[in-house]
Design an enzyme around this catalytic site. Structure first.
Site, mmCIF file in Angstrom:
data_model
loop_
_atom_site.group_PDB
_atom_site.id
_atom_site.type_symbol
_atom_site.label_atom_id
_atom_site.label_comp_id
_atom_site.label_asym_id
_atom_site.label_seq_id
_atom_site.Cartn_x
_atom_site.Cartn_y
_atom_site.Cartn_z
ATOM 1 N N GLU A 132 0.844 -1.199 0.000
ATOM 2 C CA GLU A 132 0.000 0.000 0.000
ATOM 3 C C GLU A 132 0.876 1.244 0.000
ATOM 4 O O GLU A 132 1.738 1.425 0.871
ATOM 5 C CB GLU A 132 -0.943 0.029 1.201
ATOM 6 C CG GLU A 132 -1.886 1.223 1.165
ATOM 7 C CD GLU A 132 -3.095 1.095 2.087
ATOM 8 O OE1 GLU A 132 -3.781 2.117 2.267
ATOM 9 O OE2 GLU A 132 -3.342 -0.011 2.601
ATOM 10 N N ASP B 121 -2.551 12.284 -2.671
ATOM 11 C CA ASP B 121 -2.615 13.737 -2.823
ATOM 12 C C ASP B 121 -2.871 14.056 -4.288
ATOM 13 O O ASP B 121 -2.122 13.617 -5.164
ATOM 14 C CB ASP B 121 -1.291 14.359 -2.373
ATOM 15 C CG ASP B 121 -1.397 15.866 -2.182
ATOM 16 O OD1 ASP B 121 -2.008 16.527 -3.049
ATOM 17 O OD2 ASP B 121 -0.872 16.384 -1.183
ATOM 18 N N THR C 274 -12.147 4.322 5.084
ATOM 19 C CA THR C 274 -11.222 4.935 6.036
ATOM 20 C C THR C 274 -11.824 6.223 6.592
ATOM 21 O O THR C 274 -12.824 6.737 6.076
ATOM 22 C CB THR C 274 -9.886 5.258 5.362
ATOM 23 O OG1 THR C 274 -10.107 6.245 4.343
ATOM 24 C CG2 THR C 274 -9.267 4.007 4.742
ATOM 25 N N TYR D 58 -10.530 9.113 6.365
ATOM 26 C CA TYR D 58 -10.403 10.150 5.337
ATOM 27 C C TYR D 58 -11.563 10.063 4.347
ATOM 28 O O TYR D 58 -12.173 11.085 4.008
ATOM 29 C CB TYR D 58 -9.075 10.005 4.587
ATOM 30 C CG TYR D 58 -8.966 10.985 3.435
ATOM 31 C CD1 TYR D 58 -8.446 12.260 3.639
ATOM 32 C CD2 TYR D 58 -9.424 10.656 2.164
ATOM 33 C CE1 TYR D 58 -8.371 13.180 2.608
ATOM 34 C CE2 TYR D 58 -9.360 11.565 1.125
ATOM 35 C CZ TYR D 58 -8.833 12.813 1.343
ATOM 36 O OH TYR D 58 -8.781 13.720 0.312
#
Length: 239
Positions: free
Chosen positions: A62, A141, A216, A218
């Site tokens: 990951e 990102d 998650t 996020y």
């Protein structure tokens, strides 16, 4: 620097973004000091399942695991598989170590996880070709400005590396909640149809989270706080 000049994360040789946020809590710092050295990558040599886990087993990697929720979930679900996670943000590494250590007694420690605090591509380069069963790039990102597009992990150089490291039939999973990155990623993957098969028959296949793909923190925040749509992509490495 513009998006039209050559370069991508495999040639820039530089990490961008934050390396550290707020100070670590005492327990997190203790895990960084004691647990991380025990499960960190060896400093040199090929990185294989045998080296990391003492036996041949399916190997997962990951890139940028954030707080480690996805990695820990998958490692707990697949105890016979080995997991490698790379993350340059020390606060994310510390949170992942909490999960690996057992979430303060909530579950047994995860013995099938190894963590690299730093550049994922440095580790990926040391994994022999054709070794990975799964590779994950979840909510990277987006670097939304055109002049920063070369920093995106979804570029031709990294995707070629992903293809090289995956076994035939291995799976690459990519997720994002950023529309600009979504379009960019699809254009990049369209250039790699000789290496990857998109596992998609209908829009619902990328609009709904697949089984075994946990949400998650996020992703939950992106969806509920910011109202973002989230997209999920699965690609199979061709033989």
């Amino acid at each position: 620097m513009t998006a039209h000049k050559p370069g991508d994360p495999t040639t820039l040789n530089r990490l961008y973004g934050r390396a550290k946020g707020k100070p670590l809590r005492t327990g997190q710092q203790a895990l960084v000091d004691t647990l991380l050295p025990k499960i960190a990558m060896p400093e040199e040599g090929p990185i294989t399942a045998e080296v990391l886990f003492g036996e041949d087993c399916p190997l997962h990697f990951e890139i940028g695991f954030g707080g480690g929720e996805h990695m820990a979930y998958r490692a707990d679900m697949l105890p016979g598989h080995g997991f490698i996670g790379a993350e340059p943000f020390i606060n994310g590494v510390a949170q992942a170590l909490v999960h690996v250590s057992g979430d303060n007694g909530a579950h047994a420690p995860l013995g099938n996880v190894r963590i690299h605090h730093g550049d994922a591509l440095e580790v990926l380069a040391r994994i022999p070709d054709g070794s990975l069963s799964f590779l994950y790039l979840l909510h990277p990102d987006p670097w939304p400005k055109a002049r920063h597009a070369k920093r995106r992990m979804m570029n031709d150089g990294p995707v070629d590396m992903f293809a090289a490291k995956l076994k035939p039939g291995g799976e690459f999973r990519f997720g994002t909640d950023h529309a600009i990155y979504l379009r960019h990623a699809l254009m990049v993957m369209q250039r790699h149809t000789d290496q990857f098969e998109w596992l998609c028959d209908k829009p619902a296949d990328f609009q709904n989270r697949p089984g075994g793909w946990p949400e998650t923190r996020y992703e939950h925040k992106a969806r509920t706080v910011y109202g973002h749509e989230v997209w999920y992509f699965r690609y199979r490495r061709k033989g």
